[in-house]
Enzyme design. Structure first.
Site, PDB file in Angstrom:
ATOM      1  N   GLU A   1     106.609  32.179  46.897  1.00  0.00           N
ATOM      2  CA  GLU A   1     107.458  31.150  47.666  1.00  0.00           C
ATOM      3  C   GLU A   1     106.990  31.084  49.164  1.00  0.00           C
ATOM      4  OE1 GLU A   1     109.809  29.533  49.975  1.00  0.00           O
ATOM      5  OE2 GLU A   1     111.453  31.024  49.681  1.00  0.00           O
TER       6      GLU A   1
ATOM      7  N   CYS B   1     112.496  28.015  55.503  1.00  0.00           N
ATOM      8  CA  CYS B   1     111.615  27.435  54.692  1.00  0.00           C
ATOM      9  C   CYS B   1     111.934  26.026  54.180  1.00  0.00           C
ATOM     10  CB  CYS B   1     111.012  28.432  53.698  1.00  0.00           C
ATOM     11  SG  CYS B   1     112.448  29.055  52.516  1.00  0.00           S
TER      12      CYS B   1
END
Length: 494
Positions: free
Chosen positions: A239, A273
């Protein structure tokens, strides 16, 4: 600085806003990492054999502990990362919700189930189940030091694995606190352990023989993690970064869109993010939208105990500065802030317009409280620009038309999309979370997140002798002929 090496054996954790020394931690070397993984491997068998009910009971005990001591956890997050205390509490709330979901649903998602065997295999009873991998290694980030790693830790534990977790060197105390509270709930064996250190410690975890490695961090570091894991064919979940875009249609509720996008861009000082770094707005409402965002951004309070805390990682400050300066040098215009907004360790909100699409502020992850707003002639143009980058993590769409919003969401090359909100997909435990392109691959959260930390096991059990015995040297021409007839019946028409 949040974390520095005093020598080869000690890691300092400091408050990024004040520089206060919070604690010191060991820098685990390859030998100590291997010891932790070996202990976890022994513990994993016991944890696996508890079964879904046994693990669920113990995970619920841990969950209750986290709820009772949520303010303690939030304080450590606040101290180590600088994020506002209430933001830290909200992060813990979401992490606890995910833990509860994983524990509750693991049996249903992963347990044995019958599947159709088809006419060719009519004599077979077919089933599939999902078995734990053994030991799962997790390398976590500093920006969301509870919610993000819990997406791997909780789901891996619920699936029957033991976990060895390396928190970021910028938030080691959060990881240690999580492991300590887990040990209170599960004192029997070291099912969940924490190792601390820098990149070399993470590299050692990659090479330690874990069943899978879950990583959250930058794309560049993710590639290094993959390379290290490739040496032992260790599968990985990555990720990585994002450059999330929001699309604002002319029919959107502009007040709601401006409020949400401003938070999506500036919340957690932009260190998210799935934070919104770009907004594409239809021309008819562009000026009005920019003005609304401007008013909100100018009112945001910045400081140690304000709405925006410090930039946790000092090395990000020059990157943020460079992106702002590059945008302005290429013809962009700052409607809020500018280069002077970078005031270490803080960055005040920056809103930019007329920024070229090939500028760093549009193409690269800034990871600060900045937002570019771009005028588009149509929603088609907005989708094309949103999809033009190399990242593909999250996205957002604002429109009163449910049909149009859903159509746009499906066209965006991202793993997740929020409609009339930002980052809302992370709040739903049953939804998968992850990206594509340079944002990585694999999924945490939801049924996909549980399966991510397992291996599927297929079983075909013969219930009675097959009508045509094909898997033998004694088969006859009649067996083959009858099989060919069945083939034509099943697949030969149309």
């Amino acid at each position: 600085m949040t974390a520095i090496a005093l020598d080869s054996d000690v890691l300092e954790s400091r408050n990024p806003a004040t520089g206060e020394l919070l604690a010191t931690y060991p820098v685990d070397d390859a030998a100590s990492v291997q010891t932790a993984v070996d202990r976890a491997r022994e513990a994993s068998e016991w944890w696996r054999d508890l079964g879904f009910d046994g693990r669920r009971s113990r995970l619920q005990t841990w969950k209750h502990t986290l709820v009772r001591r949520i303010d303690d956890l939030a304080q450590i997050m606040h101290d180590e990362t600088g994020k506002p205390f209430d933001d830290a509490r909200l992060e813990a709330v979401l992490a606890i919700d995910h833990l509860g979901w994983a524990a509750k649903h693991a049996a249903k998602v992963l347990g044995p189930r019958r599947v159709p065997s088809g006419l060719v295999g009519i004599n077979l009873a077919a089933s599939v189940e999902y078995q734990p991998l053994g030991v799962v290694g997790v390398i976590g980030p500093w920006n969301y030091p509870v919610l993000t790693p819990m997406g791997s830790i909780a789901y891996a534990l619920a699936a029957g694995n033991s976990v060895v977790y390396k928190p970021s060197e910028h938030s080691p105390g959060v990881g240690v606190w999580l492991a300590d509270t887990f040990a209170e709930a599960v004192p029997e064996l070291p099912v969940f352990q924490v190792i601390t250190g820098f990149g070399a410690t993470g590299a050692a975890l990659c090479r330690s023989g874990v069943g899978k490695l879950g990583f959250t961090g930058s794309t560049a570091t993710g590639k290094k993690v993959m390379a290290a894991c490739a040496e032992t064919l260790t599968p990985v979940l990555i990720e990585a970064g994002g450059k999330d875009a929001a699309i604002v249609a002319a029919d959107a509720d502009l007040d709601a869109a401006a409020d949400a996008i401003a938070f999506g861009a500036m919340g957690n000082a932009g260190q998210t993010c799935v934070g919104i770094e770009r907004a594409y707005v239809e021309s008819a409402v562009f000026d009005s939208f920019v003005e609304k965002v401007k008013v909100i951004a100018e009112g945001i309070q910045v400081g140690a105990d304000a709405q925006l805390g410090p930039i946790t990682m000092p090395g990000q400050l020059p990157i943020i500065q460079r992106h702002i300066e590059d945008a302005l040098a290429r013809g962009g215009r700052a409607v809020v802030g500018g280069p002077e907004s970078v005031q270490a360790p803080y960055v005040h909100p920056v809103v930019l317009v007329d920024v070229p699409e090939d500028s760093e502020a549009v193409r690269e992850e800034t990871f600060g409280p900045t937002l570019t707003i771009t005028r588009v002639a149509s929603l088609d143009e907005a989708v094309n620009l949103a999809n033009a980058g190399r990242y593909g993590l999250g996205s957002a769409i604002f429109s009163r038309s449910r049909k149009n919003a859903m159509e746009l969401a499906r066209r965006l090359r991202t793993g997740m999309t929020s409609i009339n909100g930002v980052q809302s997909f992370a709040m739903v435990p049953s939804l998968p979370f992850g990206g594509t392109g340079d944002s990585g691959f694999g999924r945490i959260h939801g049924p996909d997140g549980l399966k991510e930390f397992t291996r599927p096991k297929a079983v075909a059990r013969q219930r009675f002798k097959p009508p045509a015995n094909l898997l033998t040297f004694t088969r006859t021409a009649k067996d083959v002929t009858s099989t060919m007839k069945l083939l034509r019946l099943l697949h030969g028409k149309g």
